[in-house]
Design a protein around this motif. Structure first.
Motif, PDB file in Angstrom:
ATOM      1  N   ASN A  53      -1.723   5.435   3.164  1.00 36.04           N
ATOM      2  CA  ASN A  53      -2.880   4.569   3.426  1.00 36.04           C
ATOM      3  C   ASN A  53      -2.560   3.416   4.377  1.00 36.04           C
ATOM      4  O   ASN A  53      -3.412   2.579   4.633  1.00 36.04           O
ATOM      5  N   TYR A  54      -1.346   3.378   4.892  1.00 34.15           N
ATOM      6  CA  TYR A  54      -0.915   2.252   5.716  1.00 34.15           C
ATOM      7  C   TYR A  54      -1.847   2.032   6.916  1.00 34.15           C
ATOM      8  O   TYR A  54      -2.345   0.930   7.123  1.00 34.15           O
ATOM      9  N   ILE A  84      -5.487   0.888   6.087  1.00 36.72           N
ATOM     10  CA  ILE A  84      -5.475  -0.478   5.537  1.00 36.72           C
ATOM     11  C   ILE A  84      -5.168  -1.482   6.645  1.00 36.72           C
ATOM     12  O   ILE A  84      -5.820  -2.523   6.745  1.00 36.72           O
ATOM     13  N   CYS A 100       0.835  -1.199   0.000  1.00 37.40           N
ATOM     14  CA  CYS A 100       0.000   0.000   0.000  1.00 37.40           C
ATOM     15  C   CYS A 100       0.867   1.245   0.000  1.00 37.40           C
ATOM     16  O   CYS A 100       2.039   1.210   0.367  1.00 37.40           O
TER      17      CYS A 100
END
Length: 182
Positions: free
Chosen positions: A31-32, A35, A27
């Motif tokens: 967005n880590y 997610i 990712c």
């Protein structure tokens, strides 16, 4: 995006887990956290999550390669609308790779209306390129063959190819992958 109130990523994770419970998700660093939270909320706590700059699938594959055990010979790459991909299709791809072991890549396709991406074949039916209509509006079709947003590839081949392309980029200051020859 969600499908039936479930994140698309979770649909992909469900399919991936049926093949191998030790899968990797890549990712964009920004967005880590969301997610990771989505994976954890659906009990995918042990899934390896690799942060890779948003520079395309090739870069993501190279980043994931750093944490993949050395004994893994084949990579199953899923992306985009892969939630529509069925477990049976993936199993067939894997079976074909065992039967036709001399090939390095297996790319399932389907036929659909208004494909977002497409497949170009030569007169013998061999894949000569893949394209996205956003980059090639002249290739928009009302009906056509589309990649299934997944492929199985021999690890050594894709890693060697991506590393070579990275060297070209540094040397020639360009990096364009437009197509795939199978």
């Amino acid at each position: 995006s969600d499908l039936n109130q479930v994140p698309a990523l979770i649909h992909i994770a469900r399919v991936a887990k049926t093949i191998n419970s030790n899968f990797i998700v890549t990712c964009n660093p920004k967005n880590y956290t969301p997610i990771r939270n989505a994976l954890n909320s659906y009990n995918y706590n042990s899934v390896e999550l690799v942060s890779a700059e948003a520079k395309g699938t090739g870069i993501a594959i190279l980043e994931a390669n750093k944490v993949i055990p050395k004994n893994i010979k084949w990579l199953l790459i899923l992306w985009g609308d892969a939630p529509n991909l069925q477990q049976s299709t993936i199993k067939k791809i894997i079976q074909l790779s065992k039967i036709f072991n001399k090939y390095n890549i297996f790319l399932p396709t389907s036929w659909e209306k208004n494909p977002y991406a497409g497949v170009n074949r030569n007169i013998d039916g061999k894949v000569i390129s893949l394209f996205q209509t956003k980059n090639n509006p002249d290739q928009i079709r009302s009906f056509g063959e589309h990649d299934a947003n997944a492929f199985l590839v021999r690890r050594s081949v894709i890693i060697r190819t991506l590393q070579y392309l990275q060297k070209l980029k540094r040397k020639h200051r360009f990096f364009l992958i437009h197509g795939c020859v199978a």
